[in-house]
Design an enzyme around this catalytic site. Sequence first.
Site, mmCIF file in Angstrom:
data_model
loop_
_atom_site.group_PDB
_atom_site.id
_atom_site.type_symbol
_atom_site.label_atom_id
_atom_site.label_comp_id
_atom_site.label_asym_id
_atom_site.label_seq_id
_atom_site.Cartn_x
_atom_site.Cartn_y
_atom_site.Cartn_z
ATOM 1 N N ASN A 88 -17.689 28.826 -36.412
ATOM 2 C CA ASN A 88 -18.199 30.137 -35.961
ATOM 3 C C ASN A 88 -17.150 30.867 -35.222
ATOM 4 O O ASN A 88 -15.988 30.372 -34.688
ATOM 5 C CB ASN A 88 -19.239 29.577 -34.940
ATOM 6 C CG ASN A 88 -18.656 28.826 -33.930
ATOM 7 O OD1 ASN A 88 -17.907 27.934 -33.946
ATOM 8 N ND2 ASN A 88 -19.241 29.072 -32.554
ATOM 9 N N GLU A 90 -16.894 34.642 -32.861
ATOM 10 C CA GLU A 90 -17.639 35.663 -31.959
ATOM 11 C C GLU A 90 -16.559 36.679 -31.460
ATOM 12 O O GLU A 90 -15.339 36.304 -31.413
ATOM 13 C CB GLU A 90 -18.222 35.132 -30.591
ATOM 14 C CG GLU A 90 -19.220 33.984 -31.075
ATOM 15 C CD GLU A 90 -19.261 32.979 -29.916
ATOM 16 O OE1 GLU A 90 -20.052 31.783 -30.155
ATOM 17 O OE2 GLU A 90 -18.478 33.005 -28.798
ATOM 18 N N HIS A 101 -21.841 32.395 -37.990
ATOM 19 C CA HIS A 101 -22.171 30.969 -37.863
ATOM 20 C C HIS A 101 -21.257 30.095 -38.737
ATOM 21 O O HIS A 101 -20.726 30.487 -39.920
ATOM 22 C CB HIS A 101 -23.695 30.875 -38.207
ATOM 23 C CG HIS A 101 -24.683 31.595 -37.356
ATOM 24 N ND1 HIS A 101 -25.582 30.796 -36.315
ATOM 25 C CD2 HIS A 101 -24.832 32.884 -37.015
ATOM 26 C CE1 HIS A 101 -26.109 31.695 -35.764
ATOM 27 N NE2 HIS A 101 -25.578 33.088 -36.005
ATOM 28 N N GLU A 103 -22.026 27.696 -40.663
ATOM 29 C CA GLU A 103 -22.292 27.338 -42.135
ATOM 30 C C GLU A 103 -22.331 28.665 -42.891
ATOM 31 O O GLU A 103 -21.941 28.581 -44.192
ATOM 32 C CB GLU A 103 -24.259 27.152 -42.069
ATOM 33 C CG GLU A 103 -24.578 25.919 -41.208
ATOM 34 C CD GLU A 103 -24.546 26.129 -39.794
ATOM 35 O OE1 GLU A 103 -25.532 25.202 -39.172
ATOM 36 O OE2 GLU A 103 -24.093 26.885 -39.137
ATOM 37 N N CYS A 128 -29.320 26.403 -36.621
ATOM 38 C CA CYS A 128 -30.111 27.281 -36.232
ATOM 39 C C CYS A 128 -31.267 27.769 -37.241
ATOM 40 O O CYS A 128 -30.751 27.760 -38.550
ATOM 41 C CB CYS A 128 -29.637 28.239 -35.625
ATOM 42 S SG CYS A 128 -28.575 29.548 -36.466
ATOM 43 N N CYS A 131 -29.321 30.066 -39.798
ATOM 44 C CA CYS A 131 -28.473 29.504 -40.821
ATOM 45 C C CYS A 131 -29.423 28.798 -41.898
ATOM 46 O O CYS A 131 -29.059 28.978 -42.911
ATOM 47 C CB CYS A 131 -27.576 28.331 -40.265
ATOM 48 S SG CYS A 131 -26.224 29.199 -39.265
#
Length: 296
Positions: A88, A90, A101, A103, A128, A131
Amino acid sequence: MQNRFIDSITQLPKPLASALIPLLNDDFCGHIDASQLAQLVTASQMDEEQLLLSLLPIAAALAKPSISEFYVGAIAKGESGDIYMGANFELASEALFHTVHAEQSAISHAWLNGEQKIIDIVVNFTPCGHCRQFINELVDGIGIKIHLPGQQSQLLSHYLPYAFGPADLQVTKPLLSKSNIEFSLSSDDPMIIEAIDQAGLSYAPYTNNFAAVVLETKDDKTYCGRYAENAAFNPSMMPMQMALSNLIRHNREYSDINRAVLIESSKGKISLVNATMDTLQAVCAVELEHIVVEPS
């Protein structure tokens, strides 16, 4: 060995760590081919599933979670037998929709390397809903096996019952299917040529806005990203986010970016230019080159 792996390598069993360290050179970006994977299985004396779960700390070391400080690592195994790590990231101080993410990062890593089918996804935390929906866009997505530490492996259908996907919108060639859209633009600029080629490989069945981003660094290396739409729309992966994820996996810094190009189709129902400029401005002071092309 790259510095970002120093802590995570200590979390691995010693036989695996010893066999893996030679692979973690300056060029390592999380791709381990089938033959290297087989060698790791032999050296570690683990079965493949145990091995992939054990490699998750290495994948998580690729993360750049500037807001959450929550490190997620994922591994996608392609039908070729190769594995592709992702993590991930950000953007500090920026809206959360910029997030990629783990994945998504691993799947896009496999896609950019030519994989046409993912058969396993290994991740250190339960995927989540975002994903799960993204995975469902893939070829035979609902049948992909999800592996988690301390849990029994399950198909995506276990995590996403009553799924909504491409078939519900009459899309018969899901994400990762082989396709190539040709565009009528002549250029002798290698970066623009690469961006056109990548746009032709992008996935935009819902808007027809086939698009790609190419980032060039100060040492003349390039890192690309393609647009990957989703039947649920919001989990779509922007080409700039994919390109930045690619850059980060290769252990590069945003400050290394020297040039950025966005190519998108003139026939698309939308434009990605404003969103792409917003993301680029969040990481560096480089002006986006935006080129709209006609499909052949």
